[in-house]
Design an enzyme around this catalytic site. Structure first.
Site, PDB file in Angstrom:
ATOM      1  CE  LYS A 118       4.981   8.737  -5.808  1.00 49.18           C
ATOM      2  NZ  LYS A 118       3.646   8.242  -5.792  1.00 49.18           N
ATOM      3  CE  LYS A 200       5.835   1.197  -0.844  1.00 51.51           C
ATOM      4  NZ  LYS A 200       4.503   1.617  -0.587  1.00 51.51           N
ATOM      5  CE  LYS A 203      -2.177   0.254  -5.064  1.00 55.13           C
ATOM      6  NZ  LYS A 203      -1.639   1.574  -4.811  1.00 55.13           N
TER       7      LYS A 203
HETATM    8  P1  ATP Z   1       2.408   2.628  -5.733  1.00 53.84           P
HETATM    9  O1  ATP Z   1       3.307   1.501  -6.204  1.00 53.84           O
HETATM   10  O2  ATP Z   1       1.378   3.059  -6.749  1.00 53.84           O
HETATM   11  O3  ATP Z   1       3.162   3.767  -5.105  1.00 53.84           O
HETATM   12  P2  ATP Z   1       1.871   1.228  -3.291  1.00 53.84           P
HETATM   13  O4  ATP Z   1       1.692  -0.237  -3.520  1.00 53.84           O
HETATM   14  O5  ATP Z   1       3.185   1.688  -2.794  1.00 53.84           O
HETATM   15  O6  ATP Z   1       1.488   2.015  -4.597  1.00 53.84           O
HETATM   16  P3  ATP Z   1      -0.037   2.982  -1.935  1.00 53.84           P
HETATM   17  O7  ATP Z   1      -1.258   3.124  -2.790  1.00 53.84           O
HETATM   18  O8  ATP Z   1       0.934   4.113  -1.898  1.00 53.84           O
HETATM   19  O9  ATP Z   1       0.718   1.613  -2.302  1.00 53.84           O
HETATM   20  O10 ATP Z   1      -0.458   2.638  -0.446  1.00 53.84           O
HETATM   21  C1  ATP Z   1      -1.713   2.162  -0.038  1.00 53.84           C
HETATM   22  C2  ATP Z   1      -1.598   1.670   1.382  1.00 53.84           C
HETATM   23  O11 ATP Z   1      -0.875   0.437   1.417  1.00 53.84           O
HETATM   24  C3  ATP Z   1      -0.841   2.628   2.311  1.00 53.84           C
HETATM   25  O12 ATP Z   1      -1.476   2.674   3.561  1.00 53.84           O
HETATM   26  C4  ATP Z   1       0.546   1.998   2.414  1.00 53.84           C
HETATM   27  O13 ATP Z   1       1.187   2.308   3.614  1.00 53.84           O
HETATM   28  C5  ATP Z   1       0.221   0.512   2.323  1.00 53.84           C
HETATM   29  N1  ATP Z   1       1.339  -0.248   1.749  1.00 53.84           N
HETATM   30  C6  ATP Z   1       1.829  -0.104   0.493  1.00 53.84           C
HETATM   31  N2  ATP Z   1       2.825  -0.978   0.268  1.00 53.84           N
HETATM   32  C7  ATP Z   1       2.994  -1.691   1.421  1.00 53.84           C
HETATM   33  C8  ATP Z   1       3.870  -2.758   1.814  1.00 53.84           C
HETATM   34  N3  ATP Z   1       4.763  -3.251   0.985  1.00 53.84           N
HETATM   35  N4  ATP Z   1       3.758  -3.257   3.057  1.00 53.84           N
HETATM   36  C9  ATP Z   1       2.821  -2.755   3.890  1.00 53.84           C
HETATM   37  N5  ATP Z   1       1.962  -1.771   3.595  1.00 53.84           N
HETATM   38  C10 ATP Z   1       2.034  -1.229   2.371  1.00 53.84           C
END
Ligand code: ATP
Ligand code: LTN
Length: 336
Positions: A118, A200, A203
């Protein structure tokens, strides 16, 4: 909470209110959280203090916290069965985070991959909160004496850190915290971007075609799957190098419960077009009740706030027990 629930093992997890959950958040995390409610005593929260490490418009932050709370409920997290709350409504988290920050070493925090990633990505905002993020997260977990913490691969280093800090604290001050373990559900699908299937689904991705939001309308979902990147072959089979198809098969399997082999048979002799349409329809079907429930919940803000308050009250009560213990152990003066 009933007596039977009191005896169950404790599951705890949090999610940052950084936007509408994606299909990845849903299949990889929240859907499993919902299923765990039967077998465990579950505590789930919106990690809004953690989200302060990223600077956004305060109005948007406020809106996203309410949305995230409603989304958890819409995904089937039931306040009758689980404790659900907003982190900043429970003041014990910030205090525990500070106590643990004082037990965290500069060296170990500097080695955290998330901090390094980050700070490299956002050199303009390497704030102290980003650095001590793992200490706050350790506090979230240790306050509730959690047995298991379901997190994705990106958070396992933070969980290891939590165990290290707990071990150190217990060693220096005497037994205080339970050592939590990671929880990796059998059905924990890792969902990849529809446009770049080697990274991956996230969001915060700026390309709307790459992610499925759990609030996307049916026609939008179907269109996005139609546009999903695949390969120049024709076979629906899970194989190395077929990242796009592997991702679609993983999603289809997670939503329908069908095995990868069954999916290959189902689409033998058919083109990718048919397969993509089937995945889109299955996902739209799965998300329809979530979307409908969410709309209903957002229509009654007073009820959402009532549930937030109720959750905060219980969470404060439970977490205060551990905080008081920790305060005494480190020698903070407590008046009678
Ligand atoms: P950001 O884009 O804000 O970093 P994010 O979508 O990566 O957010 P997080 O809020 O960091 O998501 O994660 C919330 C939960 O969702 C965590 O338990 C993470 O492991 C799970 N998660 C996030 N993205 C994925 C994905 N693509 N597949 C499976 N699990 C996911
Ligand atoms: N860092 C996590 C969110 C989070 C969390 C926690 C998860 C904050 N505190 C405690 C589990 C337990 C994330 O970004 N996914």
């Amino acid at each position: 909470m009933s007596e039977a629930q009191e005896k169950k093992k404790i599951i705890l997890s949090g999610i940052q209110p950084t936007g509408v959950f994606t299909l990845g958040n849903y299949l990889g995390a929240v859907k499993n959280w919902q299923q765990m409610q039967e077998d465990y005593q579950c505590y789930y929260f919106i990690a809004d203090l953690h989200s302060l490490t990223v600077h956004i418009d305060p109005k948007l932050r406020k809106q996203q916290s309410l949305q995230a709370f409603a989304l958890l409920l819409a995904c089937g997290i039931d306040p009758e069965k689980s404790l659900i709350f907003v982190q900043s409504h429970v003041p014990t988290h910030a205090e525990m985070g500070w106590i643990l920050a004082c037990c965290s070493q500069f060296g170990e925090l500097s080695r955290m991959t998330q901090f390094k990633d980050k700070s490299a990505k956002h050199p303009e905002n390497i704030n102290a909160g980003l650095f001590t993020y793992p200490s706050l997260m350790a506090g979230d977990i240790l306050l509730y004496q959690a047995d298991y913490v379901p997190v994705g691969a990106d958070q396992t280093q933070h969980l290891e850190f939590t165990r290290d800090i707990a071990t150190r604290f217990n060693h220096v001050y005497g037994e205080t915290f339970k050592l939590p373990e990671g929880y990796f559900p059998k059905l924990g699908a890792r969902v990849m971007s529809l446009q770049e299937p080697t990274s991956k689904m996230s969001k915060s991705d700026t390309n709307p075609n790459a992610t499925i939001s759990i609030l996307d309308e049916e026609n939008v979902i179907i269109k996005k799957f139609k546009r999903a990147v695949t390969d120049s072959e024709m076979e629906v089979v899970f194989r190395e190098g077929k990242d796009g198809i592997n991702n679609l098969m993983t999603i289809y399997s997670a939503v329908t419960g069908k095995s990868l082999d069954d999916i290959t048979s189902e689409f033998a002799g058919k083109g990718y077009g048919d397969f993509k349409a089937a995945v889109g329809e299955a996902v739209a079907e799965e998300l329809r009740p979530v979307r409908e429930k969410y709309a209903e919940l957002m229509g009654d803000k007073a009820e959402l706030e009532r549930l937030m308050k109720q959750g905060a009250e219980i969470a404060t009560k439970i977490s205060s027990r551990t905080l008081t213990k920790a305060r005494k152990k480190v020698g903070l003066y407590i008046t009678k």
